[in-house]
Design an enzyme around this catalytic site. Structure first.
Site, PDB file in Angstrom:
ATOM      1  N   ARG A 102      70.182  11.041  67.213  1.00  0.00           N
ATOM      2  CA  ARG A 102      69.060  11.949  67.229  1.00  0.00           C
ATOM      3  C   ARG A 102      69.436  13.408  67.045  1.00  0.00           C
ATOM      4  O   ARG A 102      68.754  14.157  66.345  1.00  0.00           O
ATOM      5  CB  ARG A 102      68.375  11.788  68.584  1.00  0.00           C
ATOM      6  CG  ARG A 102      66.928  11.840  68.537  1.00  0.00           C
ATOM      7  CD  ARG A 102      66.397  11.857  69.930  1.00  0.00           C
ATOM      8  NE  ARG A 102      65.540  13.013  70.059  1.00  0.00           N
ATOM      9  CZ  ARG A 102      64.347  13.078  69.524  1.00  0.00           C
ATOM     10  NH1 ARG A 102      63.856  12.088  68.852  1.00  0.00           N
ATOM     11  NH2 ARG A 102      63.628  14.166  69.658  1.00  0.00           N
ATOM     12  N   ARG A 131      60.328  10.646  72.389  1.00  0.00           N
ATOM     13  CA  ARG A 131      61.139  11.791  71.976  1.00  0.00           C
ATOM     14  C   ARG A 131      60.702  12.415  70.641  1.00  0.00           C
ATOM     15  O   ARG A 131      61.428  12.361  69.646  1.00  0.00           O
ATOM     16  CB  ARG A 131      62.618  11.399  71.923  1.00  0.00           C
ATOM     17  CG  ARG A 131      63.114  10.881  73.257  1.00  0.00           C
ATOM     18  CD  ARG A 131      64.567  10.538  73.227  1.00  0.00           C
ATOM     19  NE  ARG A 131      65.423  11.710  73.354  1.00  0.00           N
ATOM     20  CZ  ARG A 131      66.739  11.685  73.183  1.00  0.00           C
ATOM     21  NH1 ARG A 131      67.332  10.576  72.860  1.00  0.00           N
ATOM     22  NH2 ARG A 131      67.453  12.771  73.322  1.00  0.00           N
ATOM     23  N   ASP A 134      57.943  17.617  67.626  1.00  0.00           N
ATOM     24  CA  ASP A 134      56.873  18.579  67.338  1.00  0.00           C
ATOM     25  C   ASP A 134      57.228  20.004  67.766  1.00  0.00           C
ATOM     26  O   ASP A 134      56.892  20.971  67.075  1.00  0.00           O
ATOM     27  CB  ASP A 134      55.565  18.120  68.008  1.00  0.00           C
ATOM     28  CG  ASP A 134      55.718  17.887  69.509  1.00  0.00           C
ATOM     29  OD1 ASP A 134      56.799  17.419  69.933  1.00  0.00           O
ATOM     30  OD2 ASP A 134      54.775  18.177  70.275  1.00  0.00           O
ATOM     31  N   LEU A 135      57.930  20.147  68.876  1.00  0.00           N
ATOM     32  CA  LEU A 135      58.230  21.500  69.369  1.00  0.00           C
ATOM     33  C   LEU A 135      59.330  22.165  68.531  1.00  0.00           C
ATOM     34  O   LEU A 135      59.368  23.393  68.396  1.00  0.00           O
ATOM     35  CB  LEU A 135      58.632  21.448  70.855  1.00  0.00           C
ATOM     36  CG  LEU A 135      57.546  20.879  71.771  1.00  0.00           C
ATOM     37  CD1 LEU A 135      58.035  20.775  73.212  1.00  0.00           C
ATOM     38  CD2 LEU A 135      56.284  21.740  71.705  1.00  0.00           C
ATOM     39  N   ASP A 316      70.232  12.799  82.843  1.00  0.00           N
ATOM     40  CA  ASP A 316      71.399  12.049  82.351  1.00  0.00           C
ATOM     41  C   ASP A 316      72.273  11.494  83.485  1.00  0.00           C
ATOM     42  O   ASP A 316      73.259  10.804  83.223  1.00  0.00           O
ATOM     43  CB  ASP A 316      72.260  12.941  81.425  1.00  0.00           C
ATOM     44  CG  ASP A 316      71.578  13.192  80.093  1.00  0.00           C
ATOM     45  OD1 ASP A 316      70.593  12.509  79.787  1.00  0.00           O
ATOM     46  OD2 ASP A 316      72.031  14.090  79.356  1.00  0.00           O
ATOM     47  N   ARG A 408      79.845   6.055  72.782  1.00  0.00           N
ATOM     48  CA  ARG A 408      79.146   7.243  72.266  1.00  0.00           C
ATOM     49  C   ARG A 408      79.381   8.447  73.173  1.00  0.00           C
ATOM     50  O   ARG A 408      79.279   9.584  72.708  1.00  0.00           O
ATOM     51  CB  ARG A 408      77.642   6.965  72.185  1.00  0.00           C
ATOM     52  CG  ARG A 408      77.261   5.995  71.080  1.00  0.00           C
ATOM     53  CD  ARG A 408      75.759   5.927  70.975  1.00  0.00           C
ATOM     54  NE  ARG A 408      75.213   7.273  71.066  1.00  0.00           N
ATOM     55  CZ  ARG A 408      74.087   7.593  71.697  1.00  0.00           C
ATOM     56  NH1 ARG A 408      73.359   6.682  72.275  1.00  0.00           N
ATOM     57  NH2 ARG A 408      73.675   8.846  71.726  1.00  0.00           N
TER      58      ARG A 408
HETATM   59  C1  EPZ Z   1      69.039  16.542  75.312  1.00  0.00           C
HETATM   60  O1  EPZ Z   1      68.131  15.733  74.559  1.00  0.00           O
HETATM   61  C2  EPZ Z   1      70.269  15.698  75.529  1.00  0.00           C
HETATM   62  N1  EPZ Z   1      70.873  15.365  74.234  1.00  0.00           N
HETATM   63  C3  EPZ Z   1      69.914  14.446  76.305  1.00  0.00           C
HETATM   64  O2  EPZ Z   1      71.100  13.728  76.576  1.00  0.00           O
HETATM   65  C4  EPZ Z   1      69.258  14.856  77.628  1.00  0.00           C
HETATM   66  O3  EPZ Z   1      68.829  13.704  78.300  1.00  0.00           O
HETATM   67  C5  EPZ Z   1      68.072  15.783  77.369  1.00  0.00           C
HETATM   68  O4  EPZ Z   1      68.490  16.913  76.567  1.00  0.00           O
HETATM   69  C6  EPZ Z   1      67.446  16.336  78.640  1.00  0.00           C
HETATM   70  O5  EPZ Z   1      68.412  17.018  79.377  1.00  0.00           O
HETATM   71  C7  EPZ Z   1      71.730  16.219  73.669  1.00  0.00           C
HETATM   72  O6  EPZ Z   1      71.989  17.312  74.139  1.00  0.00           O
HETATM   73  C8  EPZ Z   1      72.402  15.781  72.409  1.00  0.00           C
HETATM   74  P1  EPZ Z   1      64.682  17.578  75.223  1.00  0.00           P
HETATM   75  P2  EPZ Z   1      66.907  16.416  73.849  1.00  0.00           P
HETATM   76  O7  EPZ Z   1      64.318  18.172  73.914  1.00  0.00           O
HETATM   77  O8  EPZ Z   1      67.308  17.773  73.444  1.00  0.00           O
HETATM   78  C9  EPZ Z   1      60.081  16.190  75.016  1.00  0.00           C
HETATM   79  C10 EPZ Z   1      72.500  11.819  76.646  1.00  0.00           C
HETATM   80  O9  EPZ Z   1      72.473  10.720  77.246  1.00  0.00           O
HETATM   81  N2  EPZ Z   1      60.005  16.807  73.679  1.00  0.00           N
HETATM   82  O10 EPZ Z   1      65.041  18.524  76.329  1.00  0.00           O
HETATM   83  O11 EPZ Z   1      66.397  15.485  72.820  1.00  0.00           O
HETATM   84  C11 EPZ Z   1      60.978  14.956  75.043  1.00  0.00           C
HETATM   85  O12 EPZ Z   1      60.304  13.807  74.586  1.00  0.00           O
HETATM   86  C12 EPZ Z   1      71.235  12.407  76.028  1.00  0.00           C
HETATM   87  O13 EPZ Z   1      73.526  12.481  76.474  1.00  0.00           O
HETATM   88  C13 EPZ Z   1      58.770  16.902  73.072  1.00  0.00           C
HETATM   89  O14 EPZ Z   1      57.746  16.498  73.605  1.00  0.00           O
HETATM   90  O15 EPZ Z   1      65.850  16.509  75.043  1.00  0.00           O
HETATM   91  C14 EPZ Z   1      61.353  14.892  76.505  1.00  0.00           C
HETATM   92  O16 EPZ Z   1      60.340  14.282  77.220  1.00  0.00           O
HETATM   93  C15 EPZ Z   1      70.073  11.499  76.103  1.00  0.00           C
HETATM   94  N3  EPZ Z   1      58.714  17.474  71.828  1.00  0.00           N
HETATM   95  C16 EPZ Z   1      61.436  16.356  76.908  1.00  0.00           C
HETATM   96  O17 EPZ Z   1      60.700  17.081  75.916  1.00  0.00           O
HETATM   97  C17 EPZ Z   1      59.813  17.938  71.177  1.00  0.00           C
HETATM   98  O18 EPZ Z   1      59.691  18.446  70.057  1.00  0.00           O
HETATM   99  C18 EPZ Z   1      62.848  16.933  76.960  1.00  0.00           C
HETATM  100  O19 EPZ Z   1      63.504  16.663  75.716  1.00  0.00           O
HETATM  101  C19 EPZ Z   1      61.062  17.856  71.829  1.00  0.00           C
HETATM  102  C20 EPZ Z   1      61.135  17.287  73.086  1.00  0.00           C
END
Ligand code: EPZ
Length: 430
Positions: A102, A131, A134-135, A316, A408
């Site tokens: 991702r 996930r 949109d943001l 995490d 991973r």
């Molecule tokens: C990062 O994912 C990490 N990945 C994740 O680690 C981690 O769980 C997550 O942050 C939360 O800390 C990496 O850094 C590579 P978010 P990310 O954007 O950036 C929603 C692991 O196991 N959202 O903070 O994808 C989303 O669905 C991984 O190492 C929207 O709604 O997480 C979630 O509910 C897994 N719209 C929340 O925000 C968007 O456009 C937080 O997601 C983007 C996100």
């Protein structure tokens, strides 16, 4: 497919060196697309996700050289990558590559900022929730990008370059903050990101970008200010230690008992998790080498936690903490607030005999004295390692299937644990 075999019951005693953070290494590698000069990254973990990102960057024309062993290097030394995006020959990130990881979607930001165009496959859903992106798209549009979605691809363009703007996130997002930050470094004028994610990996990337010539202040706080510059140059940067790996091994020690030095770990990167572990009965002692974790004699106390963005308790570490709570002296509650479907480990932990009841976003865990080993598998990285933790404390044999999830995100997992007395081995099958 490889499997991991564990015979539980041994206490952990010794030293575990902590690797560089996967979730900083990935955006740092992506940030190399912002400059035609070479970015040198030290302490990059040897992980499947890093290798996959190397392939994705290679497809854009990026050269990556991994430096050989140097005298004085220790066994678990991270790698040094020399990343050169001197010539970006392709601004498309295809479905076959992006769908496997991702975070590779984030290349959209530097490609757009430097090349003024990008065509990146939508990443799709994954095992821990929907996930969406949109943001990320909202942030890029605020910075002046024109975005269309066609055939499963996000097609972004900014023929005159990006322009600084106010980007306010309605919810805290790590991916959104990384993307806005990278894109804004080369935008004309000033960008202010509000309600930004405060995760230490964001601050680490901003630190590296500043070394490359960016003008960023406030990273690591909810308000980040970026003054766009005309171009970025090369730099050298060391990836910060992995707080999730740190917390995972700390929970393993709290689970099995014993005493382990997590060498190179930094307590301020996971204070909320360390506080929760202390409540659970572990003794946490930071020193100048890292963090010492011990649990001797006393049992595990039940603790109720909710996941939250940094500086809260990280999502995490939720699965690993649930594994620990399966043996607590009483009932605990864990609420997952970040991802709506991050409980895939519950049914697998039940195979050890754990008593867990799910109600919406909250799991209630009734601790039991003894877990029993079982064949298990998991559908994501952190869930998989929670099964390893349970296996280390369970009576008898555990086989963890689908080990590629562990590869991973955990470097030398079996070696690190077995050097502390665990019985854990990889069974390779071709
Ligand atoms: C990062 O994912 C990490 N990945 C994740 O680690 C981690 O769980 C997550 O942050 C939360 O800390 C990496 O850094 C590579 P978010 P990310 O954007 O950036 C929603 C692991 O196991 N959202 O903070 O994808 C989303 O669905 C991984 O190492 C929207 O709604 O997480 C979630 O509910 C897994 N719209 C929340 O925000 C968007 O456009 C937080 O997601 C983007 C996100």
């Amino acid at each position: 497919m490889d499997r991991i075999r564990i015979v539980g019951g041994n206490r952990l005693n010794g030293t575990i060196p902590i690797s560089g953070a996967k979730n900083a290494a990935l955006p740092l590698m992506i940030a190399a697309l912002l400059t035609e000069e070479t970015l040198i990254l030290d302490n990059v973990p040897r992980l499947a996700d890093v290798a996959q990102l190397q392939r994705i960057l290679g497809n854009h024309g990026v050269d990556i050289m991994s430096a050989g062993k140097r005298s004085g290097d220790h066994e678990y030394q991270g790698q040094t990558l020399h990343i050169s995006a001197a010539n970006i020959i392709d601004t498309t990130a295809p479905y076959e590559l992006v769908s496997r990881m991702r975070a590779s979607f984030w290349v959209i930001a530097p490609l757009l900022a430097r090349m003024r165009e990008a065509r990146v496959s939508l990443p799709g859903g994954c095992a821990i929730g929907t996930r969406p992106v949109d943001l990320l798209i909202m942030a890029l549009e605020k910075l002046g990008a024109r975005i269309a979605i066609d055939g499963g691809y996000v097609i972004a363009s900014a023929p005159g370059g990006l322009t600084g703007a106010e980007v306010e996130f309605p919810k805290v997002t790590v991916s959104g903050t990384h993307v806005a930050l990278m894109a804004a470094t080369l935008a004309k004028g000033t960008t202010i990101i509000t309600n930004a994610a405060c995760e230490p990996e964001i601050a680490d990337v901003a630190d590296c970008l500043n070394k490359m010539g960016a003008r960023i202040s406030g990273a690591g706080t909810p308000r980040i200010l970026i003054e766009g510059v005309g171009g970025l140059g090369g730099a050298r940067h060391t990836v910060l230690p992995d707080r999730i790996e740190t917390g995972t091994y700390a929970m393993a020690v709290a689970m099995t008992g014993g005493e382990v030095l997590l060498r190179g770990a930094r307590p301020e990167l996971l204070q909320a998790a360390l506080d929760v572990l202390t409540e659970a009965g572990a003794v946490i002692t930071p020193n100048n080498e890292g963090i010492r974790v011990a649990r001797n004699g006393a049992g595990i106390n039940p603790v109720t936690v909710s996941t939250a963005p940094f500086p809260g308790f990280p999502t995490d570490l939720q699965a690993q903490f649930m594994a620990l709570m399966t043996r607590a002296k009483g009932a605990s509650h864990i609420t997952e607030t970040i991802f709506e479907n991050r409980f895939m480990h519950v049914q697998e932990l039940a195979r050890f005999g754990a008593r867990i009841h799910l109600d919406g976003e909250t799991a209630t865990i009734d601790g039991i004295e003894t877990l029993r080993g079982a064949p298990v598998m998991a559908t994501d990285l952190r869930a998989s390692v929670s099964l390893v933790i349970a296996g280390l404390a369970a009576e008898g044999e555990t086989i963890v299937n689908r080990v590629y999830h562990l590869d991973r995100g955990f470097e030398h997992l079996e070696k690190k644990l077995s050097s502390c007395g665990a019985f854990i081995e990889r069974i390779s099958e071709r």
